[in-house]
Design an enzyme around this catalytic site. Structure first.
Site, PDB file in Angstrom:
ATOM      1  N   ASP A  50      49.420  54.943  39.624  1.00  0.00           N
ATOM      2  CA  ASP A  50      49.581  55.381  41.004  1.00  0.00           C
ATOM      3  C   ASP A  50      50.739  56.373  41.079  1.00  0.00           C
ATOM      4  O   ASP A  50      51.464  56.578  40.116  1.00  0.00           O
ATOM      5  CB  ASP A  50      49.767  54.193  41.941  1.00  0.00           C
ATOM      6  N   SER A  51      50.926  56.971  42.232  1.00  0.00           N
ATOM      7  CA  SER A  51      51.875  58.078  42.336  1.00  0.00           C
ATOM      8  C   SER A  51      53.315  57.631  42.498  1.00  0.00           C
ATOM      9  O   SER A  51      54.238  58.426  42.315  1.00  0.00           O
ATOM     10  CB  SER A  51      51.505  58.959  43.534  1.00  0.00           C
ATOM     11  N   ASP A  72      51.503  60.984  47.851  1.00  0.00           N
ATOM     12  CA  ASP A  72      51.144  61.036  49.262  1.00  0.00           C
ATOM     13  C   ASP A  72      52.123  60.201  50.073  1.00  0.00           C
ATOM     14  O   ASP A  72      52.902  59.429  49.528  1.00  0.00           O
ATOM     15  CB  ASP A  72      49.719  60.515  49.475  1.00  0.00           C
ATOM     16  N   ASP A  79      41.696  48.004  42.926  1.00  0.00           N
ATOM     17  CA  ASP A  79      42.807  47.372  42.206  1.00  0.00           C
ATOM     18  C   ASP A  79      43.592  46.510  43.179  1.00  0.00           C
ATOM     19  O   ASP A  79      43.587  46.759  44.395  1.00  0.00           O
ATOM     20  CB  ASP A  79      43.749  48.418  41.610  1.00  0.00           C
ATOM     21  N   CYS A 138      32.329  28.289  35.982  1.00  0.00           N
ATOM     22  CA  CYS A 138      33.074  29.336  35.300  1.00  0.00           C
ATOM     23  C   CYS A 138      33.103  29.093  33.799  1.00  0.00           C
ATOM     24  O   CYS A 138      33.319  27.961  33.348  1.00  0.00           O
ATOM     25  CB  CYS A 138      34.499  29.395  35.851  1.00  0.00           C
ATOM     26  N   CYS A 156      35.257  30.793  31.743  1.00  0.00           N
ATOM     27  CA  CYS A 156      36.486  31.379  31.206  1.00  0.00           C
ATOM     28  C   CYS A 156      37.198  30.390  30.296  1.00  0.00           C
ATOM     29  O   CYS A 156      36.908  29.188  30.280  1.00  0.00           O
ATOM     30  CB  CYS A 156      37.417  31.828  32.342  1.00  0.00           C
ATOM     31  N   CYS A 159      38.742  27.289  32.159  1.00  0.00           N
ATOM     32  CA  CYS A 159      37.795  26.271  32.624  1.00  0.00           C
ATOM     33  C   CYS A 159      37.094  25.554  31.470  1.00  0.00           C
ATOM     34  O   CYS A 159      36.687  24.397  31.609  1.00  0.00           O
ATOM     35  CB  CYS A 159      36.761  26.906  33.549  1.00  0.00           C
ATOM     36  N   HIS A 214      42.185  32.765  34.544  1.00  0.00           N
ATOM     37  CA  HIS A 214      41.012  32.377  35.335  1.00  0.00           C
ATOM     38  C   HIS A 214      40.761  33.352  36.486  1.00  0.00           C
ATOM     39  O   HIS A 214      39.617  33.797  36.691  1.00  0.00           O
ATOM     40  CB  HIS A 214      41.186  30.970  35.892  1.00  0.00           C
TER      41      HIS A 214
END
Length: 379
Positions: A94-95, A148, A268, A306, A308, A311, A337
């Site tokens: 990002d800026s 910006d 994001d 899940c 993952c 889990c 997770h």
């Protein structure tokens, strides 16, 4: 040749949501996608290999924070941000503008840039479009963001109009200062708050500058959810069809789905790792706060649906114990997770677009997650 290109694969017949691929100097990734946030050259508590294992094709890092620590000159000397943090896939930076406006109470906006105080030690600093480009060029990210002004919500029409006009002028200066166009793509940021007229003017200004991609800024800053969706409804169609569309700072499951429905490609947010550090988990049936006494003898997984690492290997009782004992491993497992949950959610969104059933998927997900219940929580 531009460093960043967008390939449209198909549109969902129910909504017009886009399935696509963004091509970068460090690989390609499918969209819509969620970008894990590695603010200070690390996704908090996670190893790069773990983020890769979730099939993340791009992560976000923060220009402002890396400028302050360790300094963009050190990262450039290390060979760029990819080598510095051992990440060989795409990076977006990002800026720095959002942090200037959110972290510093003492700031002065001028045409040249922004004077403000370092939030770490109080030192006087100055950030301009040219300085933001200098830092991001040194970092070597695949996607850079134009500098910006990130205005507050709510803001008057008059304030927002002046802000949009300044952001457009700054965008031109960013393009002039950007020196590595063959290896780094620079995205413009459409501002304008909730005002359609100003969003239209901002989009017109920036599209005329022919950036390789565009972001929608100034949302997820405290406005109601219906205002965000209304702004997306009229802003997304103003953006070029053949370039990536990025909604900045959005990461709740409902907003990811609603944004995808409205034609957004990239998202994001720090949300998944931030709430993980407080012991809060995304699950298919809604959010779960693990510190509650009800989980002291609950030996089931966080989410039975899940797959993952967390889990598959650890129980709610164990995770509650880790958080009550203030053990770092609990933060890691929760972050793992939550990031997996959002990455998998976007994988399912992409599949729903392939099958022309994104609205059906939304209804099914919202019903199970609990968004359709009265007083449902945002995440």
């Amino acid at each position: 040749m531009t460093a960043i290109t967008y390939e449209l694969i198909k549109k969902d017949k129910q909504t017009g949501a886009r399935l696509g691929i963004v091509h970068t100097p460090h690989g390609s990734f499918e969209t819509p996608t969620f970008m894990p946030v590695g603010t200070q050259a690390t996704v908090k508590t996670m190893a790069p290999e773990e983020i890769k294992g979730m099939d993340a094709g791009i992560i976000l890092s923060n220009t402002y924070h890396l400028w302050l620590r360790p300094g963009h000159d050190i990262i450039r000397e290390a060979g760029g941000l990819h080598k510095f943090m051992n990440w060989d896939r795409a990076i977006l930076t990002d800026s720095g503008g959002f942090q200037v406006f959110s972290l510093s109470d003492m700031r002065k906006i001028e045409e040249e840039g922004v004077h403000f105080r370092n939030h770490l030690n109080g030192d006087k600093l100055f950030l301009s479009p040219e300085k933001s480009m200098e830092i991001q060029n040194a970092l070597g990210s695949d996607i850079m963001m134009a500098f910006d002004e990130c205005p507050p919500y709510p803001a008057t029409f008059e304030y927002m109009k002046a802000s949009v006009e300044r952001t457009s002028r700054w965008a031109e200066r960013c393009l002039t200062a950007h020196t590595n166009t063959d290896k780094q793509g620079l995205f413009g940021i459409i501002q304008g708050g909730e005002y359609e007229e100003l969003r239209r003017q901002s989009a017109k200004d920036l599209v005329s500058l022919d950036f390789p991609g565009y972001a929608i800024g100034g949302l997820s800053v405290g406005e109601p959810k219906d205002v965000m969706n209304r702004v997306l409804d009229f802003t997304a169609p103003m953006m070029p069809e053949n370039k990536p569309r990025y909604l900045m700072g959005v990461g709740s499951p409902d907003s990811l789905i609603d944004g995808s429905i409205r034609g957004i490609d990239m998202f994001d947010c720090v949300l998944p790792t931030r709430i993980a550090r407080n012991g809060t988990f995304f699950t298919s049936k809604g959010r779960l706060v693990i510190k509650g006494a009800a989980y002291a003898r609950d030996f089931g997984p966080i989410d039975e649906k899940c797959d993952c690492y967390t889990c598959q290997n650890y129980s709610r009782a164990y995770l509650r114990h880790l958080f009550k004992a203030d053990e770092t491993f609990g933060l890691r497992l929760a972050s793992f997770h939550n990031l997996h949950f959002l990455m998998n959610l976007m994988k399912n969104v992409r599949q729903a677009i392939r099958e022309d059933r994104l609205l059906d998927f939304k209804e099914e997900f919202f019903e199970e997650y609990g968004y359709n219940k009265p007083n449902a929580k945002n995440f």
